[in-house]
Design a protein around this motif. Structure first.
Motif, short mmCIF file in Angstrom:
data_model
loop_
_atom_site.label_atom_id
_atom_site.label_comp_id
_atom_site.label_asym_id
_atom_site.label_seq_id
_atom_site.Cartn_x
_atom_site.Cartn_y
_atom_site.Cartn_z
N UNK A 192 1.51 10.29 12.38
CA UNK A 192 1.92 9.00 11.83
C UNK A 192 3.40 8.75 12.11
N UNK A 193 4.20 9.81 12.18
CA UNK A 193 5.63 9.61 12.49
C UNK A 193 5.78 9.16 13.94
N UNK A 194 5.20 9.94 14.86
CA UNK A 194 5.32 9.58 16.28
C UNK A 194 4.69 8.22 16.53
N UNK A 195 3.62 7.95 15.84
CA UNK A 195 2.89 6.70 16.05
C UNK A 195 3.69 5.49 15.60
N UNK A 196 4.59 5.70 14.65
CA UNK A 196 5.36 4.56 14.14
C UNK A 196 6.73 4.46 14.80
N UNK A 239 6.98 3.23 3.41
CA UNK A 239 6.84 1.78 3.39
C UNK A 239 7.12 1.31 1.97
N UNK A 240 8.10 0.39 1.80
CA UNK A 240 8.47 -0.04 0.45
C UNK A 240 7.26 -0.51 -0.33
N UNK A 241 7.26 -0.27 -1.62
CA UNK A 241 6.17 -0.73 -2.47
C UNK A 241 4.91 0.09 -2.33
N UNK A 242 4.96 1.15 -1.51
CA UNK A 242 3.80 2.03 -1.40
C UNK A 242 4.27 3.46 -1.54
N UNK A 243 3.35 4.38 -1.53
CA UNK A 243 3.72 5.80 -1.45
C UNK A 243 3.20 6.36 -0.14
N UNK A 244 3.26 5.53 0.90
CA UNK A 244 2.74 5.94 2.20
C UNK A 244 3.73 5.63 3.30
N UNK A 260 7.47 15.24 1.05
CA UNK A 260 8.91 15.07 1.11
C UNK A 260 9.29 14.10 2.22
N UNK A 261 8.74 14.35 3.41
CA UNK A 261 9.11 13.52 4.55
C UNK A 261 8.64 12.08 4.33
N UNK A 262 7.41 11.95 3.81
CA UNK A 262 6.89 10.59 3.60
C UNK A 262 7.83 9.79 2.69
#
Ligand SMILES: Nc1ncnc2c1ncn2[C@@H]1O[C@H](COP(=O)(O)OP(=O)(O)OP(=O)(O)O)[C@@H](O)[C@H]1O
Ligand SMILES: Nc1ncnc2c1ncn2[C@@H]1O[C@H](COP(=O)(O)OP(=O)(O)OP(=O)(O)O)[C@@H](O)[C@H]1O
Ligand SMILES: [Mg+2]
Ligand SMILES: [Mg+2]
Lengths: 320, 322, 521, 345
Positions: free
Chosen positions: D85-89, D154-159, D145-147
């Motif tokens: 998800x990191x590399x993908x974003x 992403x603001x307003x989420x925990x993802x 931690x990284x998330x």
């Protein structure tokens, strides 16, 4: 760090490591007899449910009588023992792959526990035991007016019982006939067989005992640390206990040390979280401490461990 | 804007009862917490509005979207997602099924589609009130807060509470610690142990099961505790003086009502605060909290509703206050 | 040999009391018939030998008598009355004891613990009374002259000692009938002498003994009667005094077998292996190889004679790279392979028939064919790139199994399923076929039947005749003397002396092996 | 064969439970089947659900084959998903490069994660079961931690933010058939990987070495095989497989990772899948679909008011009966005996 904090850290250590000790002892007996048991998690779960559920129902029927928590605790053991029996039938009689049936136990333990909770209490969580019907705290009266000592030693009977069981297990395994046979069966079942020792009987005994101990472990959480069962109550302790048992080189005393280490690191992590310094650090990082420390300790002590020679292998006559 | 496609809602309302169902998060419907509270809301709607309620539990994140779809296929008029954890899945479902109405608890959307309604709560307001009670009732001038994981929602409890305490008693000290988990009562216990040992005499938690560990200690030590989400007094009648309750049930019920009356507020977000009866202190509070304090609390309520008191929802706003 | 087991006379001795009578025993494993209607009669005080090729069915038959295997059909009578020996308990109750070929000892336990296991003397609270146990053990070991240290751990004592423990286990349970499955296969000459004495003591005490062995000499020395089994069938029972070793041998193999290895004189060529001042430590950190010098030349078989535990195993492990050398050098054809990896050593031209066939020699859960390429799987033609060429491997295995007579002839069998004897053949086939500059063989014929032994010795000599060097380690003097050209005597980690096989004799060697020789610098 | 019986027995036990809880098992199971087969999109979702299980199952099975018990798939999965998800974003590349980079990056990260356990065992003799259990938690908290770091969350989420289009492997095109269900190439890739794994294990020198070490370290060493190297390699490959599961799950279906209170069980279910599949790559593929089907279809039972735990009980029973397949052998033997005795008389 003040004395008070130290006291709390010690207290937390004892409280936290208790369920692990029961779980680890469960592993010790089963594996020393040559049966791998990764179903501890499931056995703890069913124990946790059975203990607090029966405790609650008894308490409703008979009020807060001293024997209610005791009986509940025993019932927890029995429930765990039944799952132990299941594991034994699979892995001893039917020579099942012991890992597979352990996994099955984990699914069943959780499934049955929550299922029954819903049937009986129309909720996945059981109602809370009243204080009087929880596991007792023997030293509570004595330590009333010495808060420091209290935060260390004002523990539930389950805590002291756990330590007693460690000693007892050591005695049984290394000093008694039964223990000698259990270890023999775990090391070299065929040798035991040629001496007329009933390998199957010994293994059944050990695995059922393993289940009972795990059941106690569950109850030591659901009837003492908290007062009710919830689906998330046992979340990984069974596996930590397994690790502790291996860490302890398959010995009760070793497992105890491992559990204490784990409890202590957790306690320290919690303590740090309460300090100014710690409040700055992300809880996610703090939460890692016990696991990281465990690994480094293992590296330090050169983790070299050897399982009982025959552990994991079903015993078949007519084969070598 | 209350201008959703009338016919859609009219028809089912005519021939047969409204069908409303909810997808729970991994907690499950009987979690003695907000999933259950949501379910009670639907049941209330069943009794009073003749709605046909239903639910679908999730076991892992991957279940959310398929469960939302399932309930859509089951021909429900409205499908609820319970908990911000499925925020993105509900939004996606709303895109995938434009004909289907969706609503979610605890999630705010930037610009929700016409068939999507976001419900959030002003937890800080209830927390402010219980904070005030704590600030008034503390003998040691020290109170504690235990948070689960550090999520924005939990911060609303945290800072609302702090503000309340300060409001009641500016020089009270507040110990605050996050457990890093919602499912570790043992950790909740030892945090509570140390807070009480540092002679805090009242602790408020927003930490799910972890918080139950705290309530246990309160029971054993005969200390005061403050519950969260639902009225937790039954768990420890002598110790839980009050709870910052989140009336998810009310929200669910009201939305059902709107839907029945054909004004489902799709495409918007609604925040439930004290004003909307979305949050409050537990009715059982009168058992342990002195009358006079409750009266003051009642006044505060009005002030908050009237906007005379602005309750902080996060660190920044809290800092800004002083 | 009379089936109804009445009076039976063997030279001076006379037996009249039948203790064991096995009738028409059949044992099938799947559809494989291991025992095919075998009869066996043993009398009180008799030593009865069981002789047969590897995989003939000896161990199986005895496992049945001891209740470990249940016979497919057939009856067993003990002391005249029918007994259904369902499990070892019943065997023990009927005074039967068995010393298994692969010892049935719990390694981390002490001698005493192993002996009393299952019949532990206990005190209060089920506590084992170890003092009593130790006393009892000492008592019987005195009685039969089987001296052991009751408190030593099994893993720390010699094989000979372990065997004594096995015997004591049986005696502790009051065994009257003792079964020995290849007792001497793992013993040193000294230990064998002692063992034969033990047998005598036992029979004098009126015990009856069934002895499985591949060593005809021992049968002649100890036994009164001998039953021969071939491919699961009983060929016959002979009176040992009246029959020669050759009779026995041909009866069991079904053909003539020659015992002395015929090999004509040869001139040894250049030096292949040179070991200089080698020092090797064992797991306890003791230098068991201690400044050892050795040289093996092309076209010769150098035998290392010595009592077990004088550093032989460690020496070989060090040469082959399985164990680090503390100091000193190992040279192959002049280049240094000291502390090289096993693969590097192998590539430099050494093949090794290891002492412990099941620990080092084989992957028991691999098929025979997979085991056949254990060192060569990465080489053409067995693999191309990373791809294993199954046909090649398979045909190679078939060929070797044919050539070396590995039974049963199925390359898809797991090695585990082979009789130890046949397991050994697999290893020998593999190593000899490598056609190395130096072939090391440690106890290569342990547990093999005479036919197989003859074959192994031939293979060694063939190597030598191809001008290859052969290093043979064996505890059996006869083997050393008949196979080697030169003999190096090892004592306490040093080579005491190197003599010419022609110009020496048992006594001289025996003396040097006992340390009574001059150390040459 | 026995597996089939075991599955039946498991379902039978489930039926009993369902009946005693006052529901109609036939109805229940037909609901389950409907939940899987009644609509193409349900089938699609079943497949999506099964895909990660193929790989986590493979990971466990592979380790077993090499004599190691990998309880660490859970953590390896998390690491794979996180890195994907990191590399993908954060990377912005054309799909042709982006997809392979994300996939390989995630897989390699997880491989290294797995290798830690292998290294600890090889170098310090730390039992892999302890190491992997600990690493599971460490992975979980690292991910959390990284998330939650600035810019990642992403603001307003925990993802995390959703990964970019260019990193996704979802198969669009079939919406008219499968609706919003995100079928993706991961399924195909997983099956191909399964084939590769079985080839490596049984047809190559690499597999030969790995298995030799798994069965008998001493003999392997004697045969010139580097035991330590192979132990590390084995755990690395197992880790890679676990990571691939996480990566494909994100690239094809999830698009983001969220803060987790506890591990989601992909790894532990993987153990069950591996064992149901008898640790053979093909078996694993099949059992993954079975497992995915039962868990997914089973969820439907709730519509009849049957609690979800029943599904776990059913799965538990199936696994249990698979473990004890000998029950069936025994009963067979037993009846054979009976027959024989009759013939004798
Ligand atoms: N448990 C078993 N399962 C299958 N086959 C077996 C089993 N035990 C023995 N056999 C078969 O029976 C044959 C006879 O085995 P047995 O051990 O009796 O031979 P043996 O005479 O002891 O050989 P050796 O001289 O090597 O000791 C073997 O070749 C083996 O293939
Ligand atoms: N699982 C098995 N499958 C097939 N055969 C087996 C199995 N287990 C044991 N055997 C057979 O059982 C027999 C008895 O085992 P035993 O230890 O006597 O072997 P052995 O041949 O006597 O050993 P050695 O050759 O070293 O004397 C062996 O011949 C072996 O072939
Ligand atoms: Mg034999
Ligand atoms: Mg043999």
């Amino acid at each position: 760090m003040e004395l008070r904090d130290l006291a709390i850290i010690l207290g937390t250590t004892l409280m936290y490591c208790t369920p692990l000790i029961y779980g680890a002892l469960a592993g010790v007996f089963s594996e020393n007899s040559g049966v791998v048991n990764i179903g501890i998690e499931g056995m703890m779960t069913i124990g946790a449910f059975a203990g607090t559920a029966s405790g609650f129902l008894l308490q409703e029927a008979f009020g807060n009588v001293w024997w209610v928590p005791l009986l509940g605790f025993i019932i927890a053991g029995i429930a765990g023992g039944l799952f132990g029996l299941l594991h034994a039938v699979a892995s001893v009689t039917f020579k099942a792959d012991q890992v597979i049936s352990g996994i099955a136990i984990n699914f069943l333990g959780g499934g049955v526990g929550i299922f029954l909770a819903r049937r009986i209490f129309a909720s996945t969580t059981t109602p809370a035991l009243p204080l009087e019907s929880k596991i007792s705290r023997p030293l509570h009266g004595l330590l009333k007016d010495s808060p420091i000592l209290a935060s260390v030693f004002d523990q539930f009977s389950t805590v002291y019982f756990a330590f007693f069981l460690v000693a007892l297990s050591w005695y049984v395994l290394y000093r008694t006939k039964l223990g000698l046979r259990i270890r023999a069966v775990g090391e070299h079942p065929k040798a035991a067989d040629t001496l007329g020792i009933n390998v199957y009987k010994i293994r059944y005994f050990s695995v059922i005992l393993s289940g009972i101990l795990a059941g106690f472990g569950g109850a030591s959480l659901s009837m003492a640390i908290v007062a009710n069962f919830r689906p998330t109550l046992i979340s990984g302790q069974g596996f930590i206990a397994l690790a502790a048992m291996i860490f302890g080189k398959w010995k009760p005393q070793g497992a105890l040390v491992a559990c204490l280490l784990f409890g202590a690191t957790t306690a320290i992590q919690i303590y740090l979280g309460g300090t100014e310094a710690g409040a700055g650090i992300s809880t996610h990082l703090l939460s890692m401490i016990p696991y990281v420390v465990t690994i480094f300790v293992l590296i330090g002590f050169g983790g070299k461990t050897s399982a009982p020679a025959a552990s994991g292998a079903a015993y078949e006559k007519d084969e070598r | 804007g209350a201008k959703p496609e009338e016919p859609q809602t009219e028809e089912p309302a005519k021939e047969e009862a409204l069908k409303i169902a909810m997808v729970t998060d991994v907690g499950g419907v009987n979690d003695k917490s907000f999933n259950q509270s949501a379910w009670e809301g639907l049941q209330k709607a069943e009794n009073e509005l003749g709605v046909k309620p239903g639910y679908q539990e999730s076991k892992q994140e991957a279940d959310y979207s398929s469960n939302l779809e399932l309930l859509t296929d089951a021909g429900n008029d409205l499908v609820w997602g319970i908990g911000f954890l499925m925020g993105s899945q509900v939004e996606q479902a709303a895109k995938d099924y434009p004909e289907q109405k969706f609503a979610i608890i605890d999630n705010y959307y930037e610009n929700p589609s016409e068939n999507l309604l976001g419900i959030t709560f002003k937890e800080q307001e209830a927390s402010f009130l219980v904070g005030y009670i704590a600030g008034k009732m503390t003998k040691t001038n020290k109170v504690g807060f235990i948070g689960g994981m550090d999520f924005a929602v939990i911060h609303r409890f945290d800072y609302g509470f702090k503000a309340g305490v300060k409001h009641a008693n500016p020089d009270a000290e507040i110990l605050s610690q996050y457990a890093g988990a919602f499912d570790k009562p043992a950790i909740g216990r030892s945090i509570a142990e140390s807070m009480y040992a540092k002679d805090a005499d009242i602790i408020f938690h927003a930490a799910g099961d972890t918080g139950n560990g705290m309530i246990e200690v309160a029971k054993e030590k005969g200390k005061y505790a403050i519950g969260v989400d639902k009225d937790q007094n039954p768990d420890a009648p002598e110790n839980v003086i009050t709870s910052a309750v989140k009336r998810v049930d009310n929200a669910i019920y009201n939305v059902a009502k709107d839907l029945k009356e054909g004004n489902f507020k799709g495409g918007t977000n609604i925040t439930y605060g004290l004003a909307e009866g979305g949050v409050d202190i537990a009715p059982s509070s009168d058992k342990l909290v002195p009358k006079e304090i409750l009266d003051e609390v009642a006044k505060l309520k009005e002030q908050i509703i009237a906007g005379e008191i602005k309750v902080p929802a996060n660190k920044e706003e809290f800092e800004a206050m002083k | 040999m009379n089936k109804e087991g009445g009076i039976k006379v063997s030279g001076s001795k006379q037996f009249n009391e039948v203790v064991v009578e096995m009738k028409q025993i059949v044992k099938k494993f799947g559809d494989f018939v291991a025992n095919d209607h075998i009869d066996l009669t043993v009398h009180k005080g008799e030593v009865h030998a069981l002789l047969g090729e590897n995989g003939a069915g000896k161990s199986t038959l005895m496992n049945i008598l001891y209740g470990l295997y249940t016979p497919t059909s057939g009856e067993i009578h003990i002391n005249g009355k029918y007994v259904d020996i369902k499990n070892p308990n019943i065997a023990i109750e009927n005074g039967i004891g068995m010393v298994h070929q692969h010892f049935m000892l719990v390694k981390p336990f002490t001698v005493a613990e192993n002996i009393v296991l299952g019949m532990e003397p206990t005190g209060f609270a089920n506590k084992i009374n170890m003092d009593k146990a130790t006393k009892d053990v000492t008592a019987i070991s005195e009685k039969y002259g089987l001296h052991v240290d009751p408190n030593a751990k099994i893993e720390d004592i010699s094989v000979g000692m372990q065997q004594r423990v096995e015997i004591l286990k049986a005696l502790y349970r009051g065994a009257e009938i003792l079964i020995f499955d290849e007792p001497t296969a793992v013993l040193t000459p000294q230990e064998i002498k002692e063992f034969i004495q033990i047998i005598r003591n036992l029979t004098n005490e009126g015990k009856s003994i069934i002895l499985i062995t591949h060593k005809l000499k021992e049968i002649k020395e100890t036994s009164d009667f001998c039953t021969i089994i071939r491919r699961g069938k009983r060929i016959g029972t002979v009176n040992v005094e009246e029959s020669t070793e050759d009779d026995l041998a041909s009866m069991m193999v079904g053909r003539e077998v020659s015992f002395e290895v015929e090999k004509e004189e040869r001139k040894a060529k250049g030096e292949v292996l040179k070991v200089e001042n080698l020092v090797v430590q064992d797991h306890r950190g003791i230098s068991v190889v201690d400044g050892l010098n050795l040289s093996v030349r092309a076209g010769e078989i150098l035998g290392i004679a010595g009592v077990d535990g004088n550093g032989q195993s460690e020496l070989i492990e060090a040469i082959t790279g399985l164990r680090p050398s503390k100091s000193g050098k190992v040279l192959i054809n002049g280049n240094d392979v000291t502390n090289k990896t096993p693969r590097e050593v192998f590539e430099s031209g050494i093949s090794n028939i290891p002492e412990d066939r099941q620990k080092h020699g084989l992957v028991l859960d691999f098929t025979v064919e997979e085991n056949m390429v254990l060192e060569n799987y990465r080489k053409e033609p067995f693999s191309k790139g990373v791809r294993i060429m199954e046909e090649e491997v398979n045909s190679f295995a078939k060929e070797l199994m044919e050539k070396f007579d590995v039974r049963p002839r199925n390359e898809k069998n797991k090695a585990r399923a082979l009789s130890g004897g046949n397991q050994q053949k697999v290893i020998i086939a593999r190593e000899v076929t490598n056609d190395p500059d130096l072939l090391i063989a440690t106890q290569p014929t342990r547990g093999l039947d005479v036919g197989a032994i003859e074959f192994v010795h031939k293979s060694l000599v063939e190597q030598r005749d191809k001008d290859k060097a052969v290093l043979l380690v064996s505890f059996e003097l006869d083997e050393i003397m008949s196979v080697s050209d030169r003999i190096a005597v090892i004592y306490e980690g040093k080579i005491v002396d190197v003599v010419n096989a022609k110009e020496t004799n048992e006594n001289e060697l025996g003396l040097m092996m006992a340390g009574g020789g001059k150390v040459e610098e | 064969m026995y597996t089939m019986l075991a599955i039946l027995m498991g379902l039978l036990v489930g039926a009993v439970i369902i009946t005693i809880s006052g529901y109609n098992p036939v109805e229940a199971y037909s609901t389950m089947l409907k939940g899987i087969f009644s609509k193409p999109k349900y089938m699609a979702r079943t497949i999506i659900r099964s895909t990660p299980l193929i790989l986590t199952g493979l990971s466990v099975a592979f380790a077993f084959r090499t004599g190691l018990f990998n309880i660490g798939v859970e953590g390896q999965f998390i690491i794979g998903a996180l890195v994907a998800s990191l590399l993908g974003y954060f990377l912005d590349l054309p799909a042709i490069i982006h997809i392979p980079i994300v996939f390989l990056g995630a897989t390699i990260a997880a491989a290294l994660w797995g290798a830690i356990a292998g290294y600890l065992k090889a170098r310090f003799g730390v039992h892999e079961v302890i190491a992997t259990i600990m690493l599971n938690w460490i992975a979980l908290y690292t991910s959390n931690y990284i998330i939650t770091m600035e810019g990642v969350k992403k603001p307003g989420t925990e993802s995390t933010y959703d990964i970019l289009e260019s990193a996704r492997i979802t198969i669009t095109g079939f919406r008219h058939v499968v609706g919003p269900a995100r079928i993706h190439w991961g399924t195909l890739i997983a099956i191909i990987i399964a084939i590769i794994v079985s080839y490596i294990l049984f047809k190559t020198t690499i597999g030969y070495e790995l298995r030799a070490v798994g069965y008998n370290k001493d003999a392997a060493k004697y045969g010139g095989i580097n035991v330590n190297k192979n132990m590390i390699l084995a755990m690395a490959i197992a880790g890679a497989l676990g990571g691939a599961a996480g990566a494909l799950n994100i690239m094809g279906e999830g698009y983001h990772v969220s803060v987790l209170a506890a591990t989601e069980g992909y790894g532990f279910n993987g153990i069950a899948v591996a064992l149901i599949g008898n640790n053979s790559p093909l078996g694993v593929v099949l059992s993954a679909f079975l497992f995915g089907g039962i868990t997914f279809g089973g969820m439907r039972m709730q519509q009849l008011g049957i609690p979800t735990e029943v599904i776990n009980i059913v799965i538990g029973s199936i696994v249990f009966f698979i473990a004890t397949y000998r029950i069936f052998e025994y009963t067979k033997k037993y009846f054979k005996k009976k027959k024989l005795q009759k013939e004798v008389k």
